[in-house]
Design a protein around this motif. Structure first.
Motif, mmCIF file in Angstrom:
data_model
loop_
_atom_site.group_PDB
_atom_site.id
_atom_site.type_symbol
_atom_site.label_atom_id
_atom_site.label_comp_id
_atom_site.label_asym_id
_atom_site.label_seq_id
_atom_site.Cartn_x
_atom_site.Cartn_y
_atom_site.Cartn_z
ATOM 1 N N ILE A 179 12.841 1.285 0.005
ATOM 2 C CA ILE A 179 12.473 0.713 -1.214
ATOM 3 C C ILE A 179 11.464 1.608 -1.661
ATOM 4 O O ILE A 179 10.344 1.845 -1.354
ATOM 5 C CB ILE A 179 11.824 -0.850 -1.104
ATOM 6 N N GLY A 180 11.747 1.957 -3.064
ATOM 7 C CA GLY A 180 10.952 2.857 -3.644
ATOM 8 C C GLY A 180 10.595 4.159 -3.013
ATOM 9 O O GLY A 180 9.342 4.674 -3.091
ATOM 10 N N GLY A 181 11.046 4.558 -1.935
ATOM 11 C CA GLY A 181 10.851 5.585 -0.977
ATOM 12 C C GLY A 181 10.171 5.429 0.141
ATOM 13 O O GLY A 181 9.942 6.339 0.873
ATOM 14 N N VAL A 182 10.071 4.196 0.421
ATOM 15 C CA VAL A 182 9.424 3.533 1.464
ATOM 16 C C VAL A 182 10.217 2.954 2.267
ATOM 17 O O VAL A 182 10.700 1.723 2.047
ATOM 18 C CB VAL A 182 8.258 2.763 1.032
ATOM 19 N N PRO A 183 10.506 3.423 3.699
ATOM 20 C CA PRO A 183 11.431 2.575 4.624
ATOM 21 C C PRO A 183 10.469 1.414 5.123
ATOM 22 O O PRO A 183 9.435 1.419 5.273
ATOM 23 C CB PRO A 183 11.466 3.753 5.903
ATOM 24 N N PHE A 221 0.898 -1.303 -0.224
ATOM 25 C CA PHE A 221 0.021 -0.031 -0.029
ATOM 26 C C PHE A 221 0.892 1.247 0.231
ATOM 27 O O PHE A 221 0.734 2.086 -0.968
ATOM 28 C CB PHE A 221 -0.916 0.046 1.303
ATOM 29 N N GLU A 222 1.867 1.315 0.710
ATOM 30 C CA GLU A 222 2.739 2.377 1.091
ATOM 31 C C GLU A 222 3.659 2.718 -0.340
ATOM 32 O O GLU A 222 3.784 3.739 -0.770
ATOM 33 C CB GLU A 222 3.688 2.360 2.014
ATOM 34 N N LEU A 223 4.027 1.468 -0.933
ATOM 35 C CA LEU A 223 4.803 1.535 -1.891
ATOM 36 C C LEU A 223 4.034 2.381 -3.193
ATOM 37 O O LEU A 223 4.599 3.258 -4.127
ATOM 38 C CB LEU A 223 5.188 0.218 -2.507
ATOM 39 N N VAL A 224 2.770 1.927 -3.517
ATOM 40 C CA VAL A 224 1.892 2.556 -4.372
ATOM 41 C C VAL A 224 1.785 3.928 -4.008
ATOM 42 O O VAL A 224 1.800 4.895 -4.859
ATOM 43 C CB VAL A 224 0.882 1.670 -4.572
ATOM 44 N N LYS A 225 1.348 4.402 -3.026
ATOM 45 C CA LYS A 225 0.824 5.501 -2.392
ATOM 46 C C LYS A 225 1.867 6.614 -2.489
ATOM 47 O O LYS A 225 1.829 7.508 -2.913
ATOM 48 C CB LYS A 225 0.043 5.598 -1.052
ATOM 49 N N VAL A 226 3.193 6.140 -2.187
ATOM 50 C CA VAL A 226 4.353 7.034 -2.218
ATOM 51 C C VAL A 226 4.553 7.394 -3.403
ATOM 52 O O VAL A 226 5.111 8.307 -4.007
ATOM 53 C CB VAL A 226 5.511 6.403 -1.368
ATOM 54 N N HIS A 227 4.892 6.247 -4.292
ATOM 55 C CA HIS A 227 5.123 6.440 -5.788
ATOM 56 C C HIS A 227 4.011 7.616 -6.457
ATOM 57 O O HIS A 227 4.597 8.137 -7.298
ATOM 58 C CB HIS A 227 5.067 5.197 -6.562
ATOM 59 N N LEU A 228 2.754 7.431 -6.281
ATOM 60 C CA LEU A 228 1.997 8.262 -6.562
ATOM 61 C C LEU A 228 1.901 9.697 -6.159
ATOM 62 O O LEU A 228 0.987 10.579 -6.372
ATOM 63 C CB LEU A 228 0.456 7.879 -6.560
ATOM 64 N N GLY A 229 2.744 9.837 -4.896
ATOM 65 C CA GLY A 229 2.711 11.187 -4.393
ATOM 66 C C GLY A 229 1.686 11.510 -3.234
ATOM 67 O O GLY A 229 1.635 12.918 -2.903
ATOM 68 N N SER A 230 0.993 10.647 -2.520
ATOM 69 C CA SER A 230 0.136 10.732 -1.661
ATOM 70 C C SER A 230 0.484 11.080 -0.399
ATOM 71 O O SER A 230 0.054 12.034 0.456
ATOM 72 C CB SER A 230 -0.983 9.617 -1.531
ATOM 73 N N TRP A 231 1.619 10.821 -0.271
ATOM 74 C CA TRP A 231 2.497 11.259 1.000
ATOM 75 C C TRP A 231 4.079 10.731 0.751
ATOM 76 O O TRP A 231 4.386 10.064 -0.361
ATOM 77 C CB TRP A 231 1.932 10.525 2.293
ATOM 78 N N SER A 232 4.894 11.145 1.840
ATOM 79 C CA SER A 232 6.241 10.710 1.399
ATOM 80 C C SER A 232 6.866 10.447 2.773
ATOM 81 O O SER A 232 6.474 10.880 3.886
ATOM 82 C CB SER A 232 6.939 11.943 0.874
ATOM 83 N N TYR A 233 8.170 9.820 2.973
ATOM 84 C CA TYR A 233 8.822 9.519 3.783
ATOM 85 C C TYR A 233 10.434 10.389 3.472
ATOM 86 O O TYR A 233 11.257 10.155 2.875
ATOM 87 C CB TYR A 233 9.521 8.076 4.162
ATOM 88 N N PRO A 234 10.515 11.639 3.952
ATOM 89 C CA PRO A 234 11.439 12.596 3.510
ATOM 90 C C PRO A 234 13.152 12.364 3.957
ATOM 91 O O PRO A 234 13.916 12.409 3.434
ATOM 92 C CB PRO A 234 11.206 13.997 3.616
ATOM 93 N N GLU A 235 13.170 11.330 4.949
ATOM 94 C CA GLU A 235 14.290 11.388 5.554
ATOM 95 C C GLU A 235 15.224 10.152 4.897
ATOM 96 O O GLU A 235 14.373 9.116 4.346
ATOM 97 C CB GLU A 235 14.207 10.963 7.103
ATOM 98 N N PRO A 236 16.449 10.045 4.876
ATOM 99 C CA PRO A 236 17.094 9.056 4.268
ATOM 100 C C PRO A 236 17.355 7.616 4.995
ATOM 101 O O PRO A 236 17.043 7.951 6.234
ATOM 102 C CB PRO A 236 18.631 9.575 4.056
ATOM 103 N N ALA A 237 17.447 6.446 4.451
ATOM 104 C CA ALA A 237 17.608 5.203 4.971
ATOM 105 C C ALA A 237 18.238 4.372 4.013
ATOM 106 O O ALA A 237 17.970 4.250 2.770
ATOM 107 C CB ALA A 237 16.100 4.837 5.479
ATOM 108 N N PHE A 283 -6.106 1.822 -4.514
ATOM 109 C CA PHE A 283 -4.965 1.813 -5.682
ATOM 110 C C PHE A 283 -5.593 2.670 -6.863
ATOM 111 O O PHE A 283 -5.254 3.813 -7.637
ATOM 112 C CB PHE A 283 -4.418 0.619 -5.997
ATOM 113 N N THR A 284 -6.798 1.842 -7.517
ATOM 114 C CA THR A 284 -7.484 2.265 -8.765
ATOM 115 C C THR A 284 -7.981 3.504 -8.697
ATOM 116 O O THR A 284 -8.405 3.948 -10.010
ATOM 117 C CB THR A 284 -8.396 1.034 -8.931
ATOM 118 N N HIS A 285 -8.436 4.078 -7.678
ATOM 119 C CA HIS A 285 -9.104 5.485 -7.685
ATOM 120 C C HIS A 285 -8.125 6.253 -8.175
ATOM 121 O O HIS A 285 -8.691 7.541 -8.765
ATOM 122 C CB HIS A 285 -9.588 5.770 -6.273
ATOM 123 N N HIS A 286 -6.913 6.314 -8.482
ATOM 124 C CA HIS A 286 -5.852 7.142 -8.986
ATOM 125 C C HIS A 286 -6.376 7.445 -10.618
ATOM 126 O O HIS A 286 -5.585 8.155 -11.368
ATOM 127 C CB HIS A 286 -4.635 6.902 -8.668
#
Length: 266
Positions: free
Chosen positions: A110-114, A90-106, A159-162
């Motif tokens: 994976i795909g912007g999701v810790p 869920f997080e991978l898809v939502k972060v990829h679509l810009g719904s929210w983000s994890y701005p800190e490095p790690a 997911f699909t509502h995007h």
């Protein structure tokens, strides 16, 4: 003949409310510990290990602690792990679509999701599992497969509502239809109380929204409108959490309508 006076009735009500609140607090122990760890991590000095990576280690140790102490059964841990994986997808898809983000490095990202992001869903699963034990939950007129089918559609629609029309409201109506007449009973001070299953979803959704505000305030993740400074999460998210909790609930009911044993409680 025992006569109930307004004073004795009020005293009994207060005792039941106190017991109910205490059991709910214990059911939320995993979530409280997780959010406390997230909040405490913001005050840590600079370390060689990134904060998000440290929270992955913390989440794993937290899960193992609850299991080893007997507060959660092996089946509970399996449900928690499943929700962790579902949450990460869920997080991978939502972060990829810009719904929210994890701005800190790690490093464990994976795909912007810790990887610790899945523990936020694990905390919800832990609550449902522990509430099942602590309140001796029982379901009446529960339609297993129709409810599971609607829950699956709800998950897919997030997911699909995007790309497709958002079916959130029709799915909410379907969830109300398949849970109509379904009640969940729970034990408080030796007495059994009950409420509609749909109402329990709404109440859990409300408290998850409160927890989401605390989590974003602690920097667990950020919505686009929070990147320049924290702002409250929109109340509309209560509806989203109310729908999403059905997925966790369906997973928690697999093979569980009467648990084989009760875990020890902290």
């Amino acid at each position: 003949m025992h006569v109930t006076t307004p004073v004795s009735y009020l005293a009994q009500l207060c005792r039941e409310l106190t017991d109910f609140t205490w059991r709910q607090t214990r059911a939320c122990a995993y979530a409280i510990a997780l959010l406390a760890g997230v909040a405490a991590s913001t005050a840590l000095p600079s370390l060689p290990l990134a904060r998000y990576d440290l929270l992955v280690v913390y989440g794993i140790l937290l899960t193992l602690t609850f299991w080893r102490c007997g507060w959660e059964t092996g089946r509970d841990v399996a449900v928690i792990a499943a929700c962790h994986v579902i949450g990460l997808v869920f997080e991978l898809v939502k972060v990829h679509l810009g719904s929210w983000s994890y701005p800190e490095p790690a490093v464990l990202k994976i795909g912007g999701v810790p990887l610790y992001g899945g523990f936020l869903y694990s905390a919800v699963a832990s609550y449902v599992c522990r509430a099942w034990h602590l309140f001796d939950l029982r379901l009446t007129r529960y339609r297993r497969w129709p409810t599971a089918g609607v829950a699956a559609l709800i998950y897919v629609n997030f997911f699909t509502h995007h790309w497709l029309p958002d079916a959130r409201w029709p799915l909410a109506a379907m969830l109300l239809a398949v849970t109509a007449g379904t009640t969940v009973s729970y034990r408080v001070r030796g007495d059994r109380r009950r409420m509609p299953l749909a109402l329990s979803f709404l109440l859990i959704g409300f408290f998850l929204w409160l927890a989401e505000n605390l989590a974003t305030y602690s920097g667990a993740w950020r919505y686009p409108h929070q990147l320049q400074g924290w702002e409250p999460v929109a109340p509309a998210k209560i509806g989203a959490w109310t729908l999403l909790i059905s997925v966790t609930f369906v997973l928690a009911t697999i093979g569980r309508l009467r648990p084989p044993r009760s875990p020890r409680s902290p």
